[in-house]
Design a protein around this motif. Structure first.
Motif, PDB file in Angstrom:
ATOM      1  N   ALA A 155       0.836  -1.518   0.084  1.00  0.00           N
ATOM      2  CA  ALA A 155       0.082  -0.281   0.347  1.00  0.00           C
ATOM      3  C   ALA A 155       0.894   1.337   0.038  1.00  0.00           C
ATOM      4  CB  ALA A 155      -0.879  -0.367   1.328  1.00  0.00           C
ATOM      5  N   HIS A 156       1.701   1.093   0.681  1.00  0.00           N
ATOM      6  CA  HIS A 156       3.240   2.209   0.697  1.00  0.00           C
ATOM      7  C   HIS A 156       3.473   2.883  -0.394  1.00  0.00           C
ATOM      8  CE1 HIS A 156       6.005   5.517   2.180  1.00  0.00           C
ATOM      9  NE2 HIS A 156       6.549   4.564   1.015  1.00  0.00           N
ATOM     10  N   LEU A 157       3.978   1.934  -1.337  1.00  0.00           N
ATOM     11  CA  LEU A 157       4.007   1.598  -2.536  1.00  0.00           C
ATOM     12  C   LEU A 157       3.101   2.316  -3.833  1.00  0.00           C
ATOM     13  CD1 LEU A 157       6.581   1.768  -4.698  1.00  0.00           C
ATOM     14  CD2 LEU A 157       5.663  -1.109  -5.159  1.00  0.00           C
ATOM     15  N   ILE A 158       1.908   2.161  -3.862  1.00  0.00           N
ATOM     16  CA  ILE A 158       1.406   2.942  -4.468  1.00  0.00           C
ATOM     17  C   ILE A 158       1.101   4.021  -4.593  1.00  0.00           C
ATOM     18  CG2 ILE A 158      -1.081   3.175  -4.897  1.00  0.00           C
ATOM     19  CD1 ILE A 158      -1.540  -0.211  -4.234  1.00  0.00           C
ATOM     20  N   THR A 159       1.442   4.633  -3.115  1.00  0.00           N
ATOM     21  CA  THR A 159       1.115   5.937  -2.836  1.00  0.00           C
ATOM     22  C   THR A 159       2.863   6.588  -2.970  1.00  0.00           C
ATOM     23  OG1 THR A 159       2.025   4.997  -0.851  1.00  0.00           O
ATOM     24  CG2 THR A 159      -0.399   5.494  -0.306  1.00  0.00           C
ATOM     25  N   THR A 160       3.023   6.373  -3.422  1.00  0.00           N
ATOM     26  CA  THR A 160       4.549   7.037  -4.426  1.00  0.00           C
ATOM     27  C   THR A 160       4.230   6.755  -5.154  1.00  0.00           C
ATOM     28  OG1 THR A 160       5.579   4.485  -4.320  1.00  0.00           O
ATOM     29  CG2 THR A 160       5.369   6.268  -2.420  1.00  0.00           C
ATOM     30  N   LEU A 161       4.061   6.636  -6.220  1.00  0.00           N
ATOM     31  CA  LEU A 161       3.419   6.629  -7.692  1.00  0.00           C
ATOM     32  C   LEU A 161       2.937   7.336  -8.078  1.00  0.00           C
ATOM     33  CD1 LEU A 161       3.384   2.268  -8.414  1.00  0.00           C
ATOM     34  CD2 LEU A 161       5.292   4.069  -8.783  1.00  0.00           C
ATOM     35  N   PRO A 162       2.906   7.420  -9.208  1.00  0.00           N
ATOM     36  CA  PRO A 162       1.994   9.063 -10.047  1.00  0.00           C
ATOM     37  C   PRO A 162       0.600   8.617 -10.727  1.00  0.00           C
ATOM     38  CG  PRO A 162       3.803   8.641 -10.631  1.00  0.00           C
ATOM     39  CD  PRO A 162       3.791   8.084 -10.011  1.00  0.00           C
ATOM     40  N   ILE A 163      -0.301   7.658  -9.653  1.00  0.00           N
ATOM     41  CA  ILE A 163      -1.294   7.168  -9.797  1.00  0.00           C
ATOM     42  C   ILE A 163      -2.463   8.015  -8.808  1.00  0.00           C
ATOM     43  CG2 ILE A 163      -0.183   5.331 -10.891  1.00  0.00           C
ATOM     44  CD1 ILE A 163      -1.313   3.745  -8.675  1.00  0.00           C
ATOM     45  N   GLN A 164      -3.409   7.988  -9.810  1.00  0.00           N
ATOM     46  CA  GLN A 164      -4.518   7.633  -8.394  1.00  0.00           C
ATOM     47  C   GLN A 164      -5.788   6.679  -8.925  1.00  0.00           C
ATOM     48  OE1 GLN A 164      -6.765  11.226 -10.728  1.00  0.00           O
ATOM     49  NE2 GLN A 164      -8.968  11.435  -9.110  1.00  0.00           N
TER      50      GLN A 164
END
Length: 70
Positions: free
Chosen positions: A2-11
């Protein structure tokens, strides 16, 4: 993860009724996976360009803007 996803430029976009209906419309008339139908529906509704190398999206090429990679 989940932390990795928050670091990516995605919505993350929730599937509302309008998105589900457009995805269902694609699914009923195209031989595409339901997940791909949601991607195509989101691009169409947002008037966004879908970036893909998946040839399955050729079926909706006239209905939304696609940037082909690969």
């Amino acid at each position: 993860m989940a932390h990795l996803i928050t670091t990516l430029p995605i919505q993350i976009v929730p599937a509302d009724l309008e998105l589900a209906r457009q995805a269902a419309a694609f699914k009923s008339g195209k031989k595409m996976s339901y997940a791909d139908c949601f991607a195509a529906a989101l691009a169409k509704l947002r008037k966004a360009e879908l970036v893909t190398g998946d040839k399955e999206f050729r079926q909706v090429e006239g209905e939304l803007k696609i940037l082909w990679i690969g």
